[in-house]
Scaffold this active site. Structure first.
Site, PDB file in Angstrom:
ATOM      1  N   HIS A   1       0.813  -1.211   0.000  1.00  0.00           N
ATOM      2  CA  HIS A   1       0.000   0.000   0.000  1.00  0.00           C
ATOM      3  C   HIS A   1       0.848   1.264   0.000  1.00  0.00           C
ATOM      4  CE1 HIS A   1      -2.834  -2.822   2.384  1.00  0.00           C
ATOM      5  NE2 HIS A   1      -3.017  -2.983   1.083  1.00  0.00           N
TER       6      HIS A   1
ATOM      7  N   TYR B   1       1.247   1.375  13.824  1.00  0.00           N
ATOM      8  CA  TYR B   1       1.679   2.342  12.813  1.00  0.00           C
ATOM      9  C   TYR B   1       1.621   3.728  13.422  1.00  0.00           C
ATOM     10  CZ  TYR B   1       0.385  -1.001   9.062  1.00  0.00           C
ATOM     11  OH  TYR B   1       0.279  -2.065   8.230  1.00  0.00           O
TER      12      TYR B   1
END
Length: 178
Positions: A62, A132
């Site tokens: 991604h 993240y």
């Protein structure tokens, strides 16, 4: 914290420098001053968690397009992952090269992923969790992806008998259209 350069310019493995005693240890995982000293992005807009129930779960590759490109710092807080990045900066000497690092809850390493990179991972253990830290807000219309198994990239993934990939991640177009 220490910053170990990867073969891809601007991407780093970030390692802890624990201060230990009889109770355990304490270590910094984020320091604006230390990142800024290296010219790295220090903006932190959001943090997110990816929980992955089964070994072999593959998420990626991604990225986001400008002006919504993002810097990420990725850390495995439970279990283990094979973390992969691909340099998508056309003017970079490492354009379309990939790099991988095993991140585990035991080794406590993080991967600093600068803007202009695709990112993905495959879980190496059941019940793996990934943290993240992200520099920009979530912008779905800017999301893009590369096929995790695109022959033009040649990423070597761990050989796991039962890989779990979303329909979306299976359907990203190849880099070279035939």
């Amino acid at each position: 914290m220490t910053f170990d350069e990867t073969p891809l310019a601007g991407a780093y493995i970030v390692c802890l420098e624990p201060k230990q005693d009889h109770r355990g240890f304490f270590a910094r995982t984020w320091c604006v001053a230390e990142l800024a000293d290296r010219g790295l992005d220090t903006q932190l807009f959001q943090t997110s968690i990816s929980y992955n129930r089964c070994r072999g779960t593959l998420r990626g590759m991604h990225y986001r397009v400008a002006p919504h490109s993002e810097t990420k710092v990725v850390r495995c807080t439970r279990g283990a992952i094979y973390d992969v990045i691909v340099d998508l900066r056309p003017r970079s000497a490492s354009y379309l090269r990939w790099f991988a690092e095993v991140l585990t809850s035991d080794n406590r390493k993080s991967l600093y992923v600068p803007e202009g990179f695709a990112h993905g991972f495959q879980t190496l253990q059941d019940d793996s969790e990934v943290l993240y830290m992200i520099s920009k807000p979530h912008t779905p219309e800017a999301e893009r992806g590369l096929r995790w198994d695109d022959p033009a990239l040649g990423i070597t993934w761990p050989d796991i008998e039962s890989r779990i990939v979303s329909t979306r991640d299976q359907n990203w177009p190849p880099l070279i259209q035939t």
